[in-house]
Write a protein that holds these residues in place. Structure first.
Motif, PDB file in Angstrom:
ATOM      1  N   THR A 187       0.838  -1.200   0.000  1.00 39.25           N
ATOM      2  CA  THR A 187       0.000   0.000   0.000  1.00 39.25           C
ATOM      3  C   THR A 187       0.873   1.249   0.000  1.00 39.25           C
ATOM      4  OG1 THR A 187      -1.547  -1.220   1.401  1.00 39.25           O
ATOM      5  CG2 THR A 187      -1.955   1.110   1.152  1.00 39.25           C
ATOM      6  N   ARG A 191       1.013   4.057  -2.959  1.00 38.99           N
ATOM      7  CA  ARG A 191       0.595   5.425  -2.650  1.00 38.99           C
ATOM      8  C   ARG A 191       1.717   6.415  -2.946  1.00 38.99           C
ATOM      9  NH1 ARG A 191      -2.980   5.325   2.826  1.00 38.99           N
ATOM     10  NH2 ARG A 191      -2.855   7.555   2.526  1.00 38.99           N
ATOM     11  N   ARG A 210      -9.548  -0.591   0.918  1.00 39.74           N
ATOM     12  CA  ARG A 210      -9.801   0.387   1.992  1.00 39.74           C
ATOM     13  C   ARG A 210      -8.494   1.027   2.438  1.00 39.74           C
ATOM     14  NH1 ARG A 210     -13.770   1.939   4.719  1.00 39.74           N
ATOM     15  NH2 ARG A 210     -15.167   0.285   4.032  1.00 39.74           N
ATOM     16  N   ARG A 211      -7.455   0.226   2.529  1.00 36.65           N
ATOM     17  CA  ARG A 211      -6.155   0.734   2.971  1.00 36.65           C
ATOM     18  C   ARG A 211      -5.549   1.694   1.945  1.00 36.65           C
ATOM     19  NH1 ARG A 211      -3.323  -4.088   4.926  1.00 36.65           N
ATOM     20  NH2 ARG A 211      -4.290  -3.790   6.935  1.00 36.65           N
ATOM     21  N   ASP A 213      -7.182   3.859   0.342  1.00 35.80           N
ATOM     22  CA  ASP A 213      -7.822   5.134   0.654  1.00 35.80           C
ATOM     23  C   ASP A 213      -7.861   6.063  -0.565  1.00 35.80           C
ATOM     24  OD1 ASP A 213      -9.046   7.088   2.164  1.00 35.80           O
ATOM     25  OD2 ASP A 213      -7.169   7.955   2.871  1.00 35.80           O
ATOM     26  N   CYS A 214      -8.511   5.582  -1.640  1.00 32.14           N
ATOM     27  CA  CYS A 214      -8.521   6.364  -2.881  1.00 32.14           C
ATOM     28  C   CYS A 214      -9.901   6.270  -3.540  1.00 32.14           C
ATOM     29  CB  CYS A 214      -7.445   5.839  -3.830  1.00 32.14           C
ATOM     30  SG  CYS A 214      -7.734   4.155  -4.407  1.00 32.14           S
ATOM     31  N   SER A 229     -15.688   7.314  -3.185  1.00 34.88           N
ATOM     32  CA  SER A 229     -14.918   6.682  -2.108  1.00 34.88           C
ATOM     33  C   SER A 229     -15.438   5.264  -1.887  1.00 34.88           C
ATOM     34  CB  SER A 229     -15.080   7.482  -0.809  1.00 34.88           C
ATOM     35  OG  SER A 229     -16.421   7.363  -0.345  1.00 34.88           O
TER      36      SER A 229
END
Length: 249
Positions: A187, A191, A210-211, A213-214, A229
């Motif tokens: 992740t 990112r 979910r991790r 976060d995008c 989201s």
């Protein structure tokens, strides 16, 4: 915000089955996007179209500031324009060291003369060090790639793609087969990569998404069902009916 890649009105059929059905989707020059959806939703076919492996029956695939159509280009032409793809199963040169793998992937001039005069420049060495740090393999540069864990091979392959300096990185199910710790690190790598380029992750694993976060795009029957989201799309009743209700949540 400017658009790096625009797919519009794309349809492709295989033996009468519409794998992609009037798909329209856009990606900005930087940032992370997750694409989710049930099996057969068209996720892999979408990547095949963008990378030139599959030619659509209709629609447009427009790339970059010059608005180049990718549809007439070969897979290698598309790759040299800055689109990198990582498949689910890592493909690294098992008998070579991590450093050698990254060195082979570096974006060097492609002319025959440049290859003849190629030397291990200080600039290349610095690039390799920087990429190794970005993918967390600094301590493994001298290791033979075949000795790496599954997760480390995945990171090395991401590093090999980053070495080619793509503007768009398509990553297929990077979390598959990884430990919890490896997934967290993956992740972070994705990112960080998305700070300077567009990174698109096709993934089944909701916890991993979910991790990340995008922004999430949900595909269903070859077109976009919902976008937003993860909380937004997973609370959408249609998404629940066609995807999450099948035990994917």
């Amino acid at each position: 915000m400017p658009t790096l890649l625009e797919v519009s009105g794309v349809t492709v059929s295989f033996d009468g089955f519409r794998a992609i059905n009037n798909l329209s989707i856009q990606f900005p020059p930087t940032g992370l996007r997750a694409i989710i959806g049930p099996n057969g939703a068209g996720k892999t076919t979408f990547m095949d179209i963008v990378t030139g492996k599959t030619k659509p029956d209709e629609g447009h695939v427009i790339w970059g500031e010059e608005n180049v159509s990718l549809l007439g280009l070969s897979e290698s032409d598309i790759a040299t324009r800055g689109i990198g793809r990582k498949f689910q199963k890592p493909t690294v040169f098992e008998a070579q060291t991590v450093r050698q793998n990254l060195a082979m992937a570096l974006k060097n001039p492609r002319s025959p003369f440049a290859v003849l005069t190629h030397r291990k420049t200080a600039e290349n060495a610095a690039k390799i060090e920087a990429i190794a740090e970005e993918i967390g393999l600094t301590d493994s540069l001298t290791r033979i790639a075949g000795e790496l864990s599954h997760g480390q091979k995945q990171w090395l392959e991401i590093g090999m793609l980053l070495a080619q300096d793509p503007r768009l990185l398509l990553v297929d199910e990077p979390a598959a087969g990884m430990t919890v710790e490896e997934r967290e690190k993956t992740t972070d790598i994705l990112r960080r990569a998305a700070e300077t380029r567009s990174v698109v992750v096709v993934e089944h694993d909701m916890e991993f998404v979910r991790r990340l976060d995008c922004k999430v795009t949900v595909l269903h029957e070859g077109s976009v069902l919902a976008e937003g989201s993860l909380d937004h799309v997973t609370s959408d009743q249609t998404v629940i009916d066609v995807y999450l209700g099948r035990g994917h949540a």
